[in-house]
Design an enzyme around this catalytic site. Structure first.
Site, PDB file in Angstrom:
ATOM      1  N   CYS A   1       0.820  -1.208   0.000  1.00  0.00           N
ATOM      2  CA  CYS A   1       0.000   0.000   0.000  1.00  0.00           C
ATOM      3  C   CYS A   1       0.860   1.267   0.000  1.00  0.00           C
ATOM      4  O   CYS A   1       1.545   1.535  -0.970  1.00  0.00           O
ATOM      5  CB  CYS A   1      -0.992  -0.023   1.161  1.00  0.00           C
ATOM      6  SG  CYS A   1      -2.383   1.131   0.891  1.00  0.00           S
TER       7      CYS A   1
ATOM      8  N   LYS B   1     -11.088   8.853  -1.245  1.00  0.00           N
ATOM      9  CA  LYS B   1     -10.391   7.661  -0.777  1.00  0.00           C
ATOM     10  C   LYS B   1     -10.974   6.408  -1.421  1.00  0.00           C
ATOM     11  O   LYS B   1     -12.193   6.251  -1.522  1.00  0.00           O
ATOM     12  CB  LYS B   1     -10.492   7.556   0.748  1.00  0.00           C
ATOM     13  CG  LYS B   1      -9.720   6.380   1.331  1.00  0.00           C
ATOM     14  CD  LYS B   1      -9.828   6.361   2.848  1.00  0.00           C
ATOM     15  CE  LYS B   1      -9.021   5.214   3.438  1.00  0.00           C
ATOM     16  NZ  LYS B   1      -9.114   5.179   4.920  1.00  0.00           N
TER      17      LYS B   1
ATOM     18  N   HIS C   1      -4.437  -4.310   0.384  1.00  0.00           N
ATOM     19  CA  HIS C   1      -4.182  -4.846   1.726  1.00  0.00           C
ATOM     20  C   HIS C   1      -4.633  -6.305   1.815  1.00  0.00           C
ATOM     21  O   HIS C   1      -5.622  -6.618   2.493  1.00  0.00           O
ATOM     22  CB  HIS C   1      -4.911  -4.018   2.778  1.00  0.00           C
ATOM     23  CG  HIS C   1      -4.254  -2.723   3.102  1.00  0.00           C
ATOM     24  ND1 HIS C   1      -3.090  -2.639   3.843  1.00  0.00           N
ATOM     25  CD2 HIS C   1      -4.591  -1.450   2.775  1.00  0.00           C
ATOM     26  CE1 HIS C   1      -2.740  -1.367   3.979  1.00  0.00           C
ATOM     27  NE2 HIS C   1      -3.622  -0.626   3.334  1.00  0.00           N
TER      28      HIS C   1
ATOM     29  N   GLU D   1      -3.522  -8.501   3.562  1.00  0.00           N
ATOM     30  CA  GLU D   1      -3.357  -8.972   4.939  1.00  0.00           C
ATOM     31  C   GLU D   1      -4.538  -8.619   5.835  1.00  0.00           C
ATOM     32  O   GLU D   1      -4.651  -9.146   6.957  1.00  0.00           O
ATOM     33  CB  GLU D   1      -2.072  -8.391   5.541  1.00  0.00           C
ATOM     34  CG  GLU D   1      -2.165  -6.977   6.083  1.00  0.00           C
ATOM     35  CD  GLU D   1      -2.133  -5.887   5.020  1.00  0.00           C
ATOM     36  OE1 GLU D   1      -2.154  -4.697   5.391  1.00  0.00           O
ATOM     37  OE2 GLU D   1      -2.088  -6.215   3.812  1.00  0.00           O
TER      38      GLU D   1
ATOM     39  N   ARG E   1     -14.040   4.410  12.522  1.00  0.00           N
ATOM     40  CA  ARG E   1     -13.094   5.414  13.028  1.00  0.00           C
ATOM     41  C   ARG E   1     -13.293   6.753  12.328  1.00  0.00           C
ATOM     42  O   ARG E   1     -13.355   7.804  12.974  1.00  0.00           O
ATOM     43  CB  ARG E   1     -11.666   4.920  12.819  1.00  0.00           C
ATOM     44  CG  ARG E   1     -10.564   5.905  13.214  1.00  0.00           C
ATOM     45  CD  ARG E   1      -9.275   5.557  12.497  1.00  0.00           C
ATOM     46  NE  ARG E   1      -9.413   5.668  11.045  1.00  0.00           N
ATOM     47  CZ  ARG E   1      -8.569   5.124  10.170  1.00  0.00           C
ATOM     48  NH1 ARG E   1      -7.552   4.405  10.588  1.00  0.00           N
ATOM     49  NH2 ARG E   1      -8.765   5.293   8.870  1.00  0.00           N
TER      50      ARG E   1
END
EC number: 2.3.1.46
Length: 313
Positions: free
Chosen positions: A142, A163, A235, A237, A249
């Site tokens: 990333c 985003k 990502h 993972e 968040r």
């Protein structure tokens, strides 16, 4: 084969409950085999969560892997106990005299920060330059992929207006490339970034093999010809709830984040998300360990030489 980590690392209990073969340091010391040495430079704020995610993927291999954890500097962490960092993480001065089979540089929440404004940018450049002479293959994930492209190819930072967040469909190219062994023609993988990785831009300004792309997310997987530098812009993972936690968040911080694409059942954040990328993540890391690390690295790391690597598959 097992993954070897420090006996008291918190991730060991989590991994054992998932029936992942974790070998203690004391047991591994009695084996007369050549394990791989992999260094993880963890740039994420929640160190324990991130190290567990990467260790989970590294464990799914017939190769024994000795993992060392590296921190970028000695600044106090808001999200990770100092005792944990002092116990399990190395400073660069402690490892720079060693050679490693593999290096993983994680992402970091720095998508809107200019490189020169990153507080540890100069130190990161030092580590990446060191890796050229001391590491067989480096995996950039990333934000680290964007940083690596800047340092290796001097590519400017390109940022999306909104985003990119969600789970996206990808298609493979170069079907018989070792990193794609066993891949389906299309697969899902999560993204959470502002960085923009246009395949056309990379093709024009680098000599990378672009192995997987998305019509929406752009380049996902690319590598240098010699497989010593591998770039993953997403990502793989991530746990099933990581994107959810990021979404909650951002809501809590007063932002107006878009609901992650193709993530919640019926696009409803009240529905528990399901991981649709887990098998892809395990296969990608297994292929990296096998074809980019194990089959390329010298048996005796003390005799590491850049001249030993070719640019042909």
């Amino acid at each position: 084969m097992p993954i070897r980590i420090p006996d008291q690392l918190p991730a060991s209990d989590v991994l054992r409950t998932e029936n992942i073969f974790v070998m203690s340091e004391s047991r591994a010391a009695s084996q007369e085999i050549r394990p791989l040495r992999v260094l993880i430079l963890n740039l994420m704020p929640k160190k324990i969560e991130t190290e567990t995610q990467f260790l989970r993927l590294l464990s799914n291999s017939p190769l024994q892997v000795n993992v060392e954890l590296l921190r970028i500097d000695n600044r106090p962490s808001k999200n990770t106990p100092t005792e944990h960092l002092d116990t399990f993480y190395r400073q660069f001065e402690m490892v720079k005299g060693k050679n490693f089979d593999g290096l993983i540089i994680t992402g970091a929440p720095l998508g809107l920060v200019q490189f020169e404004d990153v507080i540890y940018w100069d130190h990161l450049k030092t580590i990446m330059e060191w890796a050229k002479h001391h590491v067989t293959s480096t995996l950039y994930v990333c934000w680290a992929a964007q940083a690596g492209l800047k340092l290796l190819y001097n590519l400017p930072k390109k940022t999306r207006k909104e985003k990119l967040s969600g789970v996206y469909h990808h298609k493979i190219h170069h079907q018989y490339h070792p990193l794609l062994r066993g891949f389906d023609d299309t697969f899902l993988a999560p993204h959470s970034r502002y960085a923009d990785f246009s395949p056309e831009f990379l093709e024009e300004h680098t000599d990378l093999d672009i192995l997987a792309t998305s019509d929406v997310a752009g380049t996902y997987l690319a590598t240098t010809k010699d497989k010593r530098n591998v770039f993953v812009t997403g990502h793989p993972e991530y746990d099933s709830h990581t994107l959810h936690n990021e979404y909650i968040r951002d809501l809590g911080e007063g932002m107006e984040p878009a609901i992650p694409i193709n993530y919640y059942p019926n696009n409803n954040p009240d529905n528990p998300p399901c991981a649709s990328w887990r098998s892809h993540g395990h296969l990608l890391f297994s292929n990296w360990l096998n074809y980019c690390v194990y089959q390329q690295t010298p048996y005796d790391l003390d005799h590491f030489s850049e001249d030993a690597f070719t640019k042909d598959d």
